[in-house]
Design a protein around this motif. Structure first.
Motif, PDB file in Angstrom:
ATOM      1  N   TYR A  24       7.524   0.198   5.152  1.00 12.43           N
ATOM      2  CA  TYR A  24       7.351  -0.177   3.749  1.00 12.43           C
ATOM      3  C   TYR A  24       5.959   0.176   3.239  1.00 12.43           C
ATOM      4  O   TYR A  24       4.955  -0.095   3.901  1.00 12.43           O
ATOM      5  N   SER A  25       5.890   0.787   2.032  1.00 12.23           N
ATOM      6  CA  SER A  25       4.627   1.104   1.361  1.00 12.23           C
ATOM      7  C   SER A  25       4.501   0.233   0.116  1.00 12.23           C
ATOM      8  O   SER A  25       5.336   0.300  -0.783  1.00 12.23           O
ATOM      9  N   HIS A  26       3.435  -0.563   0.058  1.00 14.20           N
ATOM     10  CA  HIS A  26       3.292  -1.516  -1.043  1.00 14.20           C
ATOM     11  C   HIS A  26       2.791  -0.836  -2.317  1.00 14.20           C
ATOM     12  O   HIS A  26       2.326   0.299  -2.316  1.00 14.20           O
ATOM     13  N   GLY A  27       2.853  -1.581  -3.411  1.00 10.78           N
ATOM     14  CA  GLY A  27       2.429  -1.079  -4.710  1.00 10.78           C
ATOM     15  C   GLY A  27       0.952  -1.299  -4.963  1.00 10.78           C
ATOM     16  O   GLY A  27       0.190  -1.733  -4.088  1.00 10.78           O
ATOM     17  N   TYR A  28       0.560  -1.010  -6.191  1.00 11.68           N
ATOM     18  CA  TYR A  28      -0.837  -1.134  -6.604  1.00 11.68           C
ATOM     19  C   TYR A  28      -1.257  -2.596  -6.626  1.00 11.68           C
ATOM     20  O   TYR A  28      -0.572  -3.449  -7.197  1.00 11.68           O
ATOM     21  N   LEU A  29      -2.397  -2.894  -6.014  1.00  8.87           N
ATOM     22  CA  LEU A  29      -2.975  -4.230  -6.032  1.00  8.87           C
ATOM     23  C   LEU A  29      -4.338  -4.151  -6.703  1.00  8.87           C
ATOM     24  O   LEU A  29      -5.260  -3.536  -6.163  1.00  8.87           O
ATOM     25  N   PRO A  30      -4.499  -4.733  -7.877  1.00  4.36           N
ATOM     26  CA  PRO A  30      -5.804  -4.676  -8.540  1.00  4.36           C
ATOM     27  C   PRO A  30      -6.828  -5.522  -7.798  1.00  4.36           C
ATOM     28  O   PRO A  30      -6.477  -6.469  -7.081  1.00  4.36           O
ATOM     29  N   GLU A  31      -8.084  -5.179  -7.956  1.00  5.89           N
ATOM     30  CA  GLU A  31      -9.155  -5.982  -7.380  1.00  5.89           C
ATOM     31  C   GLU A  31      -9.019  -7.422  -7.868  1.00  5.89           C
ATOM     32  O   GLU A  31      -8.791  -7.686  -9.047  1.00  5.89           O
ATOM     33  N   GLY A  32      -9.149  -8.359  -6.933  1.00  6.35           N
ATOM     34  CA  GLY A  32      -9.044  -9.759  -7.295  1.00  6.35           C
ATOM     35  C   GLY A  32      -7.637 -10.313  -7.225  1.00  6.35           C
ATOM     36  O   GLY A  32      -7.432 -11.514  -7.432  1.00  6.35           O
ATOM     37  N   PHE A  33      -6.636  -9.458  -6.930  1.00 12.92           N
ATOM     38  CA  PHE A  33      -5.264  -9.943  -6.798  1.00 12.92           C
ATOM     39  C   PHE A  33      -5.197 -10.904  -5.611  1.00 12.92           C
ATOM     40  O   PHE A  33      -5.821 -10.667  -4.583  1.00 12.92           O
ATOM     41  N   PRO A  34      -4.462 -12.023  -5.735  1.00 13.86           N
ATOM     42  CA  PRO A  34      -4.397 -12.992  -4.629  1.00 13.86           C
ATOM     43  C   PRO A  34      -3.936 -12.330  -3.334  1.00 13.86           C
ATOM     44  O   PRO A  34      -2.973 -11.555  -3.318  1.00 13.86           O
ATOM     45  N   PRO A  59      11.773   5.384  17.068  1.00 16.65           N
ATOM     46  CA  PRO A  59      13.009   4.980  16.392  1.00 16.65           C
ATOM     47  C   PRO A  59      14.040   6.107  16.396  1.00 16.65           C
ATOM     48  O   PRO A  59      13.696   7.298  16.380  1.00 16.65           O
ATOM     49  N   GLN A  60      15.308   5.738  16.386  1.00 15.57           N
ATOM     50  CA  GLN A  60      16.360   6.728  16.153  1.00 15.57           C
ATOM     51  C   GLN A  60      16.323   7.196  14.699  1.00 15.57           C
ATOM     52  O   GLN A  60      16.549   8.371  14.406  1.00 15.57           O
ATOM     53  N   HIS A  61      16.058   6.271  13.796  1.00 13.63           N
ATOM     54  CA  HIS A  61      15.930   6.578  12.372  1.00 13.63           C
ATOM     55  C   HIS A  61      14.759   5.783  11.800  1.00 13.63           C
ATOM     56  O   HIS A  61      14.608   4.605  12.104  1.00 13.63           O
ATOM     57  N   THR A  62      13.960   6.431  10.967  1.00 16.50           N
ATOM     58  CA  THR A  62      12.914   5.740  10.218  1.00 16.50           C
ATOM     59  C   THR A  62      13.190   5.922   8.737  1.00 16.50           C
ATOM     60  O   THR A  62      13.372   7.054   8.265  1.00 16.50           O
ATOM     61  N   VAL A  63      13.232   4.807   8.018  1.00 18.54           N
ATOM     62  CA  VAL A  63      13.483   4.814   6.581  1.00 18.54           C
ATOM     63  C   VAL A  63      12.208   4.396   5.878  1.00 18.54           C
ATOM     64  O   VAL A  63      11.644   3.336   6.171  1.00 18.54           O
ATOM     65  N   ALA A  64      11.725   5.214   4.950  1.00 19.56           N
ATOM     66  CA  ALA A  64      10.543   4.892   4.153  1.00 19.56           C
ATOM     67  C   ALA A  64      10.991   4.141   2.907  1.00 19.56           C
ATOM     68  O   ALA A  64      11.747   4.677   2.093  1.00 19.56           O
ATOM     69  N   THR A  65      10.542   2.895   2.769  1.00 19.17           N
ATOM     70  CA  THR A  65      10.842   2.113   1.572  1.00 19.17           C
ATOM     71  C   THR A  65       9.529   1.817   0.844  1.00 19.17           C
ATOM     72  O   THR A  65       8.453   1.895   1.420  1.00 19.17           O
ATOM     73  N   ALA A  66       9.638   1.468  -0.445  1.00 20.01           N
ATOM     74  CA  ALA A  66       8.414   1.303  -1.219  1.00 20.01           C
ATOM     75  C   ALA A  66       8.714   0.672  -2.559  1.00 20.01           C
ATOM     76  O   ALA A  66       9.852   0.672  -3.034  1.00 20.01           O
ATOM     77  N   GLN A  67       7.644   0.178  -3.194  1.00 17.53           N
ATOM     78  CA  GLN A  67       7.706  -0.271  -4.580  1.00 17.53           C
ATOM     79  C   GLN A  67       6.530   0.308  -5.343  1.00 17.53           C
ATOM     80  O   GLN A  67       5.468   0.577  -4.791  1.00 17.53           O
TER      81      GLN A  67
END
Length: 460
Positions: free
Chosen positions: A45-55, A117-125
């Motif tokens: 999993y690849s996360h989204g943009y986190l602005p400075e100061g985000f909890p 892994p036999q399969h790797t799936v890239a997920t993201a937001q």
């Protein structure tokens, strides 16, 4: 293969036999979750943009936050392994370059310490969608599929579009103020001035009309809350657009976000040189709303478009443009199946991003490898676990059978509904940051074209 050194790692095992591994690779935190009986598929999993100061919170592995991720539990119950890097700099900012590096470093570590892994799936937001699609483009032998949610694929075009919106706000609503849209010397002060201009504009019909025009240049929707129905009142729609402009554009694409981006790119990659805003408005999905708002205000739309045309333009730094094209623009190659999902009311990453990506695939990839899903809801990344799981099950079926299953709304909604009540919660990320149960809302949709925001705006 060379595996970066692990500075620290720790593992724990639950009573159910699941294992959690956390640590750092090359200075970047990571988290891995292993089921009791692994089925051979890894979800990276690849996360989204986190602005400075985000909890700060634990490293996420799915679209739902770690403390409320029913998707994570479902995947582990069904034998899937999960992994994610937080990216360097604690994951803050437009860390696309670090994400591309850190995710492969984590995959190398997983191969060496857990097993290939036999399969790797890239997920993201969100921002991570550009990372996930590029991971598969750059390392096709290591991925079996890609699943993205609320994707902001092309960071370069996204910032060009953000510049258009803020340029219109500064020109029409704050013409006498010293506001740095690029190379910001006082990003906090410039962001505050833009926010004040937006709030003042909401008080009058004239200001509301000009906000509608600025929002239309990037198809910023008038639907902000994930828990409320789409507004039908024109004034309410403009107030919703203003919320997107204040929180997504003024901060994320505005001076604070640009300070971070320009540090990474080595200069300003954005330009509006040669952009015809009159033409861009005619190509917007919101032309009619803008014209109506101007008529209601008794304001001359042609005169404001003339003001935009006459205002001094902003040129990009060529080296920064080259950096963005190298790092932040997926080519559209589809060596593996790609499945995307987007809400109709997303104003932070408007759904025209999906149209742009599909056009990239038609030029450089195989359109049969791409399928796109839409959810009839407001907000950014406002999906239930049930909708996320229905999307993932669709991709898993495509990987294992070589054929896409039926992705029409009816069977997808039935699948999501069949998971039961605990999976139907949706987080309102923008307004309340609370959960509420929402029925599955897969729908058919054709996203609009977005003006000129995705053209190559290189400095002359």
């Amino acid at each position: 293969m060379a595996v970066p050194p692990v500075a620290a790692s720790a593992a724990s095992t639950t009573a159910s036999g699941r294992r959690t591994i956390t640590g750092t690779i090359d200075g970047t935190d990571f988290r891995v979750e292993l089921p009791q009986s692994w089925n051979g598929t890894l979800v990276l999993y690849s996360h989204g943009y986190l602005p400075e100061g985000f909890p700060s919170f634990a490293i996420g592995l799915t679209n739902r936050a770690p403390d409320r991720s029913e998707t994570e539990a479902w995947l582990l119950d069904h034998g899937y392994a999960l992994a994610a890097s937080q990216f360097a700099d604690e994951g803050f900012g437009y860390a696309v370059e670090r994400g591309l590096h850190d995710q492969i470093a984590l995959l190398d570590w997983f191969d060496a310490n857990v097993g290939a892994p036999q399969h790797t799936v890239a997920t993201a937001q969100s921002m991570g969608a550009g990372i996930a699609t590029q991971l598969a483009e750059r390392h096709p032998q290591r991925f079996a599929g890609v699943a993205t949610m609320c994707g902001a694929y092309d960071t370069h075009a996204t910032f060009n579009s953000g510049l258009d919106v803020l340029f219109a706000i500064r020109t029409l609503l704050a013409p006498d103020q010293d506001i740095d849209l690029v190379h910001p010397e006082d990003p906090t002060g410039s962001a505050r001035a833009l926010t004040d201009a937006i709030q003042q504009a909401l008080i009058t019909k004239l200001g509301q009309a000009r906000l509608a025009l600025a929002a239309a240049l990037s198809n910023v929707t008038g639907w902000y809350s994930a828990h409320e129905p789409r507004p039908t009142d024109p004034v309410e729609q403009i107030h919703n657009q203003a919320e997107w402009l204040q929180y997504a554009y003024t901060l994320g694409f505005g001076p604070p976000g640009r300070l971070d981006l320009e540090r990474r790119a080595g200069g300003n990659p954005s330009s509006n040189v040669g952009v015809d805003y009159r033409r861009q408005l005619t190509r917007s999905a919101q032309t009619t709303q803008v014209e109506q708002a101007y008529r209601t205000a008794g304001l001359n739309l042609r005169a404001d478009l003339d003001r935009l045309a006459a205002a001094p333009r902003i040129a990009a730094d060529p080296a920064a443009v080259d950096y963005m094209h190298h790092i932040a623009v997926p080519q559209g190659r589809t060596p593996v199946p790609v499945l995307t999902m987007h809400t109709l009311g997303d104003g932070g990453a408007p759904p025209h991003q999906e149209r742009w990506y599909a056009e990239q695939v038609r030029r450089a990839g195989n359109p049969d490898m791409l399928r796109q899903l839409y959810v009839n809801r407001g907000g950014h990344c406002s999906f239930s676990a049930a909708e996320e799981i229905a999307m993932l099950r669709t991709l898993f079926t495509r990987i294992h059978t070589g054929r896409w299953p039926d992705i029409s709304p009816r069977p997808l909604n039935q699948t999501a509904r069949g998971l039961g009540d605990p999976y139907q919660l949706v987080l309102d990320l923008g307004r309340t940051f609370t959960d509420a149960p929402m029925p599955p809302a897969f729908t058919t949709y054709a996203p609009p074209r977005q003006g000129d925001c995705v053209v190559d705006r290189r400095a002359p």
